[in-house]
Design a protein around this motif. Structure first.
Motif, mmCIF file in Angstrom:
data_model
loop_
_atom_site.group_PDB
_atom_site.id
_atom_site.type_symbol
_atom_site.label_atom_id
_atom_site.label_comp_id
_atom_site.label_asym_id
_atom_site.label_seq_id
_atom_site.Cartn_x
_atom_site.Cartn_y
_atom_site.Cartn_z
ATOM 1 N N TYR A 115 0.793 -1.233 0.000
ATOM 2 C CA TYR A 115 0.000 0.000 0.000
ATOM 3 C C TYR A 115 0.824 1.280 0.000
ATOM 4 O O TYR A 115 0.269 2.371 -0.035
ATOM 5 N N GLY A 116 2.133 1.172 0.027
ATOM 6 C CA GLY A 116 2.986 2.351 -0.036
ATOM 7 C C GLY A 116 3.268 2.952 1.327
ATOM 8 O O GLY A 116 2.833 2.456 2.359
ATOM 9 N N LYS A 117 4.022 4.037 1.286
ATOM 10 C CA LYS A 117 4.448 4.718 2.514
ATOM 11 C C LYS A 117 3.245 5.268 3.290
ATOM 12 O O LYS A 117 2.212 5.567 2.711
ATOM 13 N N THR A 118 3.458 5.407 4.575
ATOM 14 C CA THR A 118 2.458 5.984 5.459
ATOM 15 C C THR A 118 3.073 7.163 6.193
ATOM 16 O O THR A 118 4.288 7.343 6.175
ATOM 17 N N THR A 119 2.230 7.946 6.829
ATOM 18 C CA THR A 119 2.697 9.043 7.666
ATOM 19 C C THR A 119 2.398 8.678 9.114
ATOM 20 O O THR A 119 1.240 8.395 9.457
ATOM 21 N N TYR A 120 3.432 8.692 9.926
ATOM 22 C CA TYR A 120 3.289 8.386 11.347
ATOM 23 C C TYR A 120 2.732 9.598 12.097
ATOM 24 O O TYR A 120 3.178 10.722 11.901
ATOM 25 N N LEU A 121 1.747 9.348 12.953
ATOM 26 C CA LEU A 121 1.213 10.353 13.856
ATOM 27 C C LEU A 121 1.322 9.820 15.282
ATOM 28 O O LEU A 121 1.048 8.640 15.510
ATOM 29 N N PRO A 122 1.730 10.656 16.230
ATOM 30 C CA PRO A 122 1.840 10.178 17.610
ATOM 31 C C PRO A 122 0.478 9.722 18.133
ATOM 32 O O PRO A 122 -0.557 10.287 17.784
ATOM 33 N N SER A 123 0.506 8.706 18.949
ATOM 34 C CA SER A 123 -0.712 8.092 19.464
ATOM 35 C C SER A 123 -1.574 9.067 20.261
ATOM 36 O O SER A 123 -1.073 9.853 21.063
ATOM 37 N N THR A 124 -2.877 8.957 20.043
ATOM 38 C CA THR A 124 -3.845 9.731 20.814
ATOM 39 C C THR A 124 -4.276 8.986 22.078
ATOM 40 O O THR A 124 -5.081 9.490 22.853
ATOM 41 N N SER A 125 -3.730 7.816 22.288
ATOM 42 C CA SER A 125 -4.067 7.000 23.458
ATOM 43 C C SER A 125 -3.717 7.717 24.759
ATOM 44 O O SER A 125 -2.716 8.434 24.825
ATOM 45 N N PRO A 126 -4.502 7.480 25.802
ATOM 46 C CA PRO A 126 -4.145 8.060 27.102
ATOM 47 C C PRO A 126 -2.804 7.511 27.621
ATOM 48 O O PRO A 126 -2.169 8.158 28.453
ATOM 49 N N ALA A 127 -2.350 6.396 27.094
ATOM 50 C CA ALA A 127 -1.046 5.849 27.494
ATOM 51 C C ALA A 127 0.100 6.728 27.000
ATOM 52 O O ALA A 127 1.208 6.659 27.525
ATOM 53 N N ASN A 128 -0.152 7.564 26.007
ATOM 54 C CA ASN A 128 0.868 8.465 25.467
ATOM 55 C C ASN A 128 0.780 9.821 26.165
ATOM 56 O O ASN A 128 0.548 10.852 25.535
ATOM 57 N N ALA A 129 0.974 9.802 27.461
ATOM 58 C CA ALA A 129 0.813 11.020 28.277
ATOM 59 C C ALA A 129 1.886 12.071 28.011
ATOM 60 O O ALA A 129 1.723 13.230 28.369
ATOM 61 N N ALA A 130 2.984 11.687 27.367
ATOM 62 C CA ALA A 130 4.056 12.646 27.071
ATOM 63 C C ALA A 130 3.602 13.709 26.071
ATOM 64 O O ALA A 130 4.206 14.771 25.983
ATOM 65 N N TRP A 131 2.542 13.419 25.318
ATOM 66 C CA TRP A 131 2.049 14.360 24.313
ATOM 67 C C TRP A 131 0.782 15.041 24.825
ATOM 68 O O TRP A 131 -0.222 14.389 25.092
#
Length: 188
Positions: free
Chosen positions: A158-174
């Motif tokens: 399917y080709g390249k993708t663009t990474y986005l930081p997780s919106t999960s509550p486990a990703n509290a650093a963001w």
């Protein structure tokens, strides 16, 4: 009793699989799950956002990003200048209005609760169910686990993708503000 040896007692039990129901018990607390709901898209979808696999809360709710602390809906609503959708129907209207398709990279996997770090034995989703039916311009992945699975199992097709930081509550650093800034790339 000789008939019930310890190895027989530990043998996992099989059950008839239904979407979203455990198929087979493996590691302690882990179950193999089939994705419990369909991808969300329509013919006007232009961007595809892929998560890893639905959380326990999403599986119970029957739709994507169902955990009340997941910031997906707050972030995407801010990016598109919309009110935050609350009900599943409002979420579907928001996605349609903004030409967003949603699915997950894993259509089946072994997982403990909602923990991405425990995902193993992945069978990837057949993204052609979406890409063959609408003109997807960009594919994004929500989080590092989704990126890892996509790059290993889907990128060649399917080709390249663009990474986005997780919106999960486990990703509290963001913070929500930082997520909105980075996620603004989906509104192009």
């Amino acid at each position: 009793n000789q008939k019930n040896s310890s190895s027989e007692k530990r043998k996992p039990e099989m059950c008839i699989a239904k979407k979203g129901q455990p198929m087979y018990n493996h590691r302690k607390g882990a179950i193999t799950m089939i994705h419990p709901f369909e991808p969300f898209f329509d013919r006007q979808s232009r961007i595809l956002i892929l998560g890893s696999f639905p959380s326990v809360a999403s599986r119970a709710q029957g739709f994507y990003y169902g955990h009340p602390q997941n910031r997906f809906w707050r972030v995407t609503a801010a990016v598109f200048g919309s009110a935050v959708p609350v009900t599943i129907e409002e979420k579907k209207i928001f996605l349609r209005n903004n030409h967003i398709a949603l699915w997950d990279v894993a259509c089946e996997c072994e997982i403990v609760n909602s923990e991405d770090s425990t995902i193993k034995a992945v069978i990837p989703s057949d993204l052609s169910r979406i890409t063959d039916r609408c003109d997807i311009k960009r594919i994004f992945v929500n989080g590092k686990k989704a990126l890892s699975i996509y790059e290993r199992m889907l990128e060649s097709k399917y080709g390249k993708t663009t990474y986005l930081p997780s919106t999960s509550p486990a990703n509290a650093a963001w913070s929500v503000e930082r997520l909105i800034e980075v996620w603004s790339v989906i509104n192009c």
